[in-house]
Design a protein around this motif. Sequence first.
Motif, PDB file in Angstrom:
ATOM      1  N   TYR A  55     -20.077 -21.007 103.399  1.00 28.96           N
ATOM      2  CA  TYR A  55     -20.558 -20.839 104.799  1.00 28.96           C
ATOM      3  C   TYR A  55     -21.992 -21.589 104.678  1.00 28.96           C
ATOM      4  O   TYR A  55     -22.797 -21.303 103.735  1.00 28.96           O
ATOM      5  N   PRO A  56     -22.239 -22.462 105.663  1.00 29.02           N
ATOM      6  CA  PRO A  56     -23.310 -23.040 105.699  1.00 29.02           C
ATOM      7  C   PRO A  56     -24.757 -22.552 105.872  1.00 29.02           C
ATOM      8  O   PRO A  56     -24.530 -21.361 106.540  1.00 29.02           O
ATOM      9  N   THR A  57     -25.774 -22.966 105.561  1.00 27.11           N
ATOM     10  CA  THR A  57     -27.138 -22.579 105.942  1.00 27.11           C
ATOM     11  C   THR A  57     -27.292 -22.246 107.414  1.00 27.11           C
ATOM     12  O   THR A  57     -27.085 -23.333 108.253  1.00 27.11           O
ATOM     13  N   HIS A  58     -27.648 -21.041 107.578  1.00 24.17           N
ATOM     14  CA  HIS A  58     -28.087 -20.674 109.063  1.00 24.17           C
ATOM     15  C   HIS A  58     -29.054 -19.734 109.056  1.00 24.17           C
ATOM     16  O   HIS A  58     -29.431 -19.134 108.049  1.00 24.17           O
ATOM     17  N   GLU A  59     -29.381 -19.117 110.129  1.00 25.85           N
ATOM     18  CA  GLU A  59     -30.068 -18.226 110.438  1.00 25.85           C
ATOM     19  C   GLU A  59     -30.048 -17.210 111.888  1.00 25.85           C
ATOM     20  O   GLU A  59     -29.170 -17.983 112.660  1.00 25.85           O
ATOM     21  N   HIS A  60     -30.495 -16.139 111.835  1.00 28.37           N
ATOM     22  CA  HIS A  60     -30.203 -15.451 113.218  1.00 28.37           C
ATOM     23  C   HIS A  60     -31.237 -14.466 113.282  1.00 28.37           C
ATOM     24  O   HIS A  60     -31.931 -14.098 112.497  1.00 28.37           O
ATOM     25  N   PRO A  61     -31.462 -13.805 114.641  1.00 29.30           N
ATOM     26  CA  PRO A  61     -32.695 -13.001 114.956  1.00 29.30           C
ATOM     27  C   PRO A  61     -32.504 -11.658 114.599  1.00 29.30           C
ATOM     28  O   PRO A  61     -33.356 -10.809 115.055  1.00 29.30           O
ATOM     29  N   GLN A  62     -31.554 -11.380 114.028  1.00 31.28           N
ATOM     30  CA  GLN A  62     -31.071  -9.772 113.749  1.00 31.28           C
ATOM     31  C   GLN A  62     -31.251  -9.707 112.292  1.00 31.28           C
ATOM     32  O   GLN A  62     -31.038 -10.557 111.482  1.00 31.28           O
ATOM     33  N   TYR A  63     -31.043  -8.576 111.759  1.00 31.79           N
ATOM     34  CA  TYR A  63     -30.848  -7.829 110.459  1.00 31.79           C
ATOM     35  C   TYR A  63     -29.583  -8.151 110.106  1.00 31.79           C
ATOM     36  O   TYR A  63     -28.621  -8.108 111.240  1.00 31.79           O
ATOM     37  N   GLU A  64     -28.949  -8.692 108.954  1.00 34.26           N
ATOM     38  CA  GLU A  64     -27.867  -8.551 108.569  1.00 34.26           C
ATOM     39  C   GLU A  64     -27.404  -7.822 107.137  1.00 34.26           C
ATOM     40  O   GLU A  64     -28.461  -7.624 106.340  1.00 34.26           O
ATOM     41  N   LEU A  65     -26.690  -6.919 107.550  1.00 35.03           N
ATOM     42  CA  LEU A  65     -26.181  -5.746 106.450  1.00 35.03           C
ATOM     43  C   LEU A  65     -25.138  -6.342 105.712  1.00 35.03           C
ATOM     44  O   LEU A  65     -24.176  -6.469 106.407  1.00 35.03           O
ATOM     45  N   ASN A  66     -24.973  -6.937 104.437  1.00 37.40           N
ATOM     46  CA  ASN A  66     -23.788  -7.322 103.789  1.00 37.40           C
ATOM     47  C   ASN A  66     -23.502  -6.921 102.557  1.00 37.40           C
ATOM     48  O   ASN A  66     -24.241  -6.573 101.520  1.00 37.40           O
ATOM     49  N   TYR A  67     -22.359  -6.250 102.487  1.00 38.71           N
ATOM     50  CA  TYR A  67     -21.918  -5.475 101.385  1.00 38.71           C
ATOM     51  C   TYR A  67     -20.601  -5.983 100.828  1.00 38.71           C
ATOM     52  O   TYR A  67     -19.469  -6.208 101.417  1.00 38.71           O
ATOM     53  N   VAL A  68     -20.558  -6.441  99.465  1.00 34.66           N
ATOM     54  CA  VAL A  68     -19.303  -7.062  98.845  1.00 34.66           C
ATOM     55  C   VAL A  68     -18.706  -5.699  98.188  1.00 34.66           C
ATOM     56  O   VAL A  68     -18.736  -4.827  97.582  1.00 34.66           O
ATOM     57  N   GLY A 104     -34.585 -14.145 110.766  1.00 42.67           N
ATOM     58  CA  GLY A 104     -35.116 -15.404 110.627  1.00 42.67           C
ATOM     59  C   GLY A 104     -35.017 -15.976 109.263  1.00 42.67           C
ATOM     60  O   GLY A 104     -35.298 -16.991 108.957  1.00 42.67           O
ATOM     61  N   SER A 105     -34.125 -15.277 108.418  1.00 46.56           N
ATOM     62  CA  SER A 105     -34.058 -15.652 107.024  1.00 46.56           C
ATOM     63  C   SER A 105     -32.957 -16.702 106.849  1.00 46.56           C
ATOM     64  O   SER A 105     -32.131 -16.432 107.477  1.00 46.56           O
ATOM     65  N   ILE A 106     -33.229 -17.746 106.068  1.00 45.00           N
ATOM     66  CA  ILE A 106     -32.495 -18.962 105.965  1.00 45.00           C
ATOM     67  C   ILE A 106     -31.470 -18.499 104.764  1.00 45.00           C
ATOM     68  O   ILE A 106     -31.998 -18.351 103.770  1.00 45.00           O
ATOM     69  N   HIS A 107     -30.268 -18.492 105.163  1.00 47.65           N
ATOM     70  CA  HIS A 107     -29.322 -18.252 104.066  1.00 47.65           C
ATOM     71  C   HIS A 107     -27.974 -18.793 104.218  1.00 47.65           C
ATOM     72  O   HIS A 107     -27.605 -19.382 105.238  1.00 47.65           O
ATOM     73  N   SER A 108     -27.272 -18.796 103.078  1.00 52.37           N
ATOM     74  CA  SER A 108     -25.969 -19.364 103.286  1.00 52.37           C
ATOM     75  C   SER A 108     -25.179 -18.561 102.009  1.00 52.37           C
ATOM     76  O   SER A 108     -25.438 -17.977 101.053  1.00 52.37           O
ATOM     77  N   SER A 109     -23.830 -18.804 102.013  1.00 52.50           N
ATOM     78  CA  SER A 109     -22.894 -17.899 101.238  1.00 52.50           C
ATOM     79  C   SER A 109     -21.835 -18.942 100.583  1.00 52.50           C
ATOM     80  O   SER A 109     -21.140 -19.842 101.302  1.00 52.50           O
ATOM     81  N   GLN A 110     -21.543 -18.617  99.437  1.00 49.08           N
ATOM     82  CA  GLN A 110     -20.294 -18.992  98.651  1.00 49.08           C
ATOM     83  C   GLN A 110     -19.473 -18.266  97.839  1.00 49.08           C
ATOM     84  O   GLN A 110     -20.141 -17.366  97.348  1.00 49.08           O
ATOM     85  N   SER A 111     -18.618 -18.830  97.422  1.00 52.04           N
ATOM     86  CA  SER A 111     -17.612 -18.010  96.265  1.00 52.04           C
ATOM     87  C   SER A 111     -18.322 -18.133  94.923  1.00 52.04           C
ATOM     88  O   SER A 111     -19.101 -19.200  94.840  1.00 52.04           O
ATOM     89  N   HIS A 112     -18.187 -17.333  94.185  1.00 53.81           N
ATOM     90  CA  HIS A 112     -18.814 -17.490  92.752  1.00 53.81           C
ATOM     91  C   HIS A 112     -17.692 -17.516  91.696  1.00 53.81           C
ATOM     92  O   HIS A 112     -16.757 -17.105  91.691  1.00 53.81           O
ATOM     93  N   ASN A 113     -18.019 -18.344  90.544  1.00 53.22           N
ATOM     94  CA  ASN A 113     -17.305 -18.547  89.349  1.00 53.22           C
ATOM     95  C   ASN A 113     -15.875 -18.799  89.799  1.00 53.22           C
ATOM     96  O   ASN A 113     -14.626 -18.516  89.106  1.00 53.22           O
ATOM     97  N   GLY A 114     -15.771 -19.719  90.903  1.00 55.95           N
ATOM     98  CA  GLY A 114     -14.251 -20.287  91.294  1.00 55.95           C
ATOM     99  C   GLY A 114     -13.358 -19.083  91.586  1.00 55.95           C
ATOM    100  O   GLY A 114     -12.064 -19.136  91.610  1.00 55.95           O
ATOM    101  N   LYS A 115     -13.776 -17.917  92.240  1.00 55.83           N
ATOM    102  CA  LYS A 115     -12.896 -16.940  92.628  1.00 55.83           C
ATOM    103  C   LYS A 115     -13.426 -16.287  94.019  1.00 55.83           C
ATOM    104  O   LYS A 115     -14.573 -16.472  94.633  1.00 55.83           O
ATOM    105  N   GLY A 116     -12.222 -15.616  94.733  1.00 51.73           N
ATOM    106  CA  GLY A 116     -12.423 -15.145  96.098  1.00 51.73           C
ATOM    107  C   GLY A 116     -13.209 -13.827  95.792  1.00 51.73           C
ATOM    108  O   GLY A 116     -13.473 -13.335  95.048  1.00 51.73           O
TER     109      GLY A 116
END
Length: 303
Positions: free
Chosen positions: A42-55, A82-94
């Motif tokens: 998921y490409p680099t982006h930002e937004h004006p809200q808090y994001e809560l992310n739980y794996v 306002g935090s600049i962030h991006s997301s990727q899979s890790h170690n070739g796994k979903g």
Amino acid sequence: MSSTYLPPTLGESVHEVFYPDVQTTVNLFAIHLRSVGTDWDYPTHEHPQYELNYVTEGEQRMMVNGTLYIQKAGELLLIPPGSIHSSQSHNGKGFTYFCMHFDIDDQLFLSLLARIKQVRFSADSPVTQQIEPVLRKLMSSADDETANTMVQRMQLQSTVFELFGHLWEAVSQEAAQWFTDGHEKIELAHQIRNRLQGLMSQQFKQGHESNGHYGIDDIAAELGISSSHCNRVFKEVFGQSPRAVLSQLVLHEAKLLLGNPKLSVQNIAVMLGYKDIAHFSRQFKRWSGMSPSRYRQEQPALE
């Protein structure tokens, strides 16, 4: 806009207990539970809200403001606006994750959240432990195919407020570590906050005239501390002075009252504890940038 509660005439009540007013607006955005493949990016982006992310399963690579976090199952990310962030899979796994973005108008809650510089919370951290059961509750609600849309919305809102309650408690515990006297200072700040709201519910609404200190001196005396200590502790914990917070409460209450066409501006000034309408009008204009009468006139356009 609905009118505010009007208490009975002084002397009529035999016994009453005031509960805290609920004046919080929460906006929720892009809530989703998603499983992704090995090539997720998921490409680099930002937004004006808090994001809560739980794996919930697998591992996520999350880059936040130039810092890489390897988020494992059971771990939580709380990403500030306002935090600049991006997301990727890790170690070739979903992996599978739950995500929600939120905006809340409780300034004390936001000021406390803003002072938490930690982004990743391990599975055994107090914050994660506190809110993980509610997150599971939110995720399980997505499987209920029998509920209609309105029921789901109401249940979602109920669960989210439960989540914020646990998050507030957990973040307060984290904040206690900032101070040498820890939990005692946090607890005192919360007591001051509760009494500020009580001041609105009991003193102002009963028509007492407010004094130059807006009741802060009285709150300090009731808690057995000096006014300077009261102000210092509250501002250290919440980042705002008690008087500033009380002003926000009064402004909010004034706007609700102005939405009731049956109440004159003069009556509203008295209900809020002002000695005269001129004093109330000056204060309201200083806070909102317009007079009470103009605010009332512009309400149809604003809504």
